[in-house]
Write a protein that holds these residues in place. Structure first.
Motif, PDB file in Angstrom:
ATOM      1  N   UNK A  83      26.800   0.196  21.081  1.00 28.15           N
ATOM      2  CA  UNK A  83      28.179   0.096  20.605  1.00 28.15           C
ATOM      3  C   UNK A  83      28.189   0.195  19.080  1.00 28.15           C
ATOM      4  N   UNK A  84      29.053   1.053  18.532  1.00 26.26           N
ATOM      5  CA  UNK A  84      29.114   1.162  17.072  1.00 26.26           C
ATOM      6  C   UNK A  84      29.679  -0.101  16.434  1.00 26.26           C
ATOM      7  N   UNK A  85      29.208  -0.388  15.235  1.00 22.50           N
ATOM      8  CA  UNK A  85      29.671  -1.534  14.457  1.00 22.50           C
ATOM      9  C   UNK A  85      30.519  -1.025  13.303  1.00 22.50           C
ATOM     10  N   UNK A  86      31.572  -1.734  13.026  1.00 23.04           N
ATOM     11  CA  UNK A  86      32.439  -1.415  11.895  1.00 23.04           C
ATOM     12  C   UNK A  86      32.573  -2.674  11.042  1.00 23.04           C
ATOM     13  N   UNK A  87      32.374  -2.610   9.725  1.00 22.62           N
ATOM     14  CA  UNK A  87      32.362  -3.814   8.892  1.00 22.62           C
ATOM     15  C   UNK A  87      33.724  -4.436   8.631  1.00 22.62           C
ATOM     16  N   UNK A  88      34.815  -3.689   8.826  1.00 28.35           N
ATOM     17  CA  UNK A  88      36.153  -4.262   8.665  1.00 28.35           C
ATOM     18  C   UNK A  88      37.180  -3.346   9.297  1.00 28.35           C
ATOM     19  N   UNK A  89      38.371  -3.912   9.534  1.00 25.97           N
ATOM     20  CA  UNK A  89      39.468  -3.138  10.110  1.00 25.97           C
ATOM     21  C   UNK A  89      40.783  -3.808   9.729  1.00 25.97           C
ATOM     22  N   UNK A  90      41.825  -3.008   9.570  1.00 27.10           N
ATOM     23  CA  UNK A  90      43.173  -3.536   9.377  1.00 27.10           C
ATOM     24  C   UNK A  90      43.703  -3.937  10.744  1.00 27.10           C
ATOM     25  N   UNK A  91      44.211  -5.162  10.847  1.00 26.26           N
ATOM     26  CA  UNK A  91      44.696  -5.666  12.136  1.00 26.26           C
ATOM     27  C   UNK A  91      46.097  -5.150  12.440  1.00 26.26           C
ATOM     28  N   UNK A  92      46.288  -4.736  13.697  1.00 28.94           N
ATOM     29  CA  UNK A  92      47.578  -4.235  14.151  1.00 28.94           C
ATOM     30  C   UNK A  92      48.097  -4.965  15.384  1.00 28.94           C
ATOM     31  N   UNK A  93      47.246  -5.777  16.026  1.00 28.92           N
ATOM     32  CA  UNK A  93      47.642  -6.458  17.255  1.00 28.92           C
ATOM     33  C   UNK A  93      46.810  -7.715  17.433  1.00 28.92           C
ATOM     34  N   UNK A 141      49.502  -1.246  22.052  1.00 34.68           N
ATOM     35  CA  UNK A 141      49.276  -0.484  20.819  1.00 34.68           C
ATOM     36  C   UNK A 141      50.237   0.702  20.712  1.00 34.68           C
ATOM     37  N   UNK A 142      50.449   1.404  21.817  1.00 37.74           N
ATOM     38  CA  UNK A 142      51.396   2.535  21.808  1.00 37.74           C
ATOM     39  C   UNK A 142      52.816   2.058  21.502  1.00 37.74           C
ATOM     40  N   UNK A 143      53.172   0.925  22.060  1.00 43.20           N
ATOM     41  CA  UNK A 143      54.511   0.366  21.871  1.00 43.20           C
ATOM     42  C   UNK A 143      54.763  -0.036  20.428  1.00 43.20           C
ATOM     43  N   UNK A 144      53.751  -0.577  19.767  1.00 43.38           N
ATOM     44  CA  UNK A 144      53.930  -1.131  18.422  1.00 43.38           C
ATOM     45  C   UNK A 144      53.459  -0.203  17.314  1.00 43.38           C
TER      46      UNK A 144
END
Length: 146
Positions: A83-93, A141-144
């Motif tokens: 599984x790929x790792x990502x060090x950060x993300x902007x939260x949307x849900x 996610x699609x809804x928002x």
């Protein structure tokens, strides 16, 4: 800055914060979502949230970056699971895992974190056991999505 007990993943560029009590399945759901072709793992157990340019940004606690706890298996690097790792993300849900929810609930209130709000989805144990959580999360996610 705020440190939360939870898990966090990214689907494409969309950040999802998963909260719930110990043993609710936060890590399992995070791994299931992050294993999708458009997924990446961000954090497990301790999610560090900050505000940057008016958005909530999540990253792992430095001592747990790139690792996940799997009951009965211990703490494993997500790379070993493919599984790929990502060090950060902007939260949307925000997704809250609960034991039970009403059969026909009203829409949930937004999740409030650090003075900002996120759309919120509540999933009970029955929905998760039926395997519907990923479908409902993608629908939310699609809804928002702006």
């Amino acid at each position: 800055m705020l440190t939360l007990h939870g898990a966090c993943i990214a689907l494409c560029e969309t950040g999802i914060l998963i909260r719930g009590p110990s043993g609710a399945g936060k890590s399992s759901l995070a791994l299931l979502l992050a294993a999708a072709a458009d997924g990446a793992f961000v954090a497990d157990d301790r999610v560090v949230c900050t505000v940057r340019e008016g958005r909530l940004v999540a990253c792992p606690h430095p001592s747990l970056a790139g690792r996940v706890e799997i009951r009965g298996q211990g703490i494993l690097p997500v790379a070993e699971l493919g599984i790929p790792f990502r060090p950060e993300v902007v939260l949307d849900l925000a997704v809250d895992l609960v034991e039970t929810a009403p059969r026909l609930p009203e829409p949930p209130e937004a999740a409030a974190l650090l003075g900002l709000t996120l759309p919120r989805l509540v999933l009970d144990r029955g929905v998760r056991a039926a395997g519907l959580a990923p479908l409902l999360i993608r629908a939310a996610l699609r809804k928002h999505r702006p």
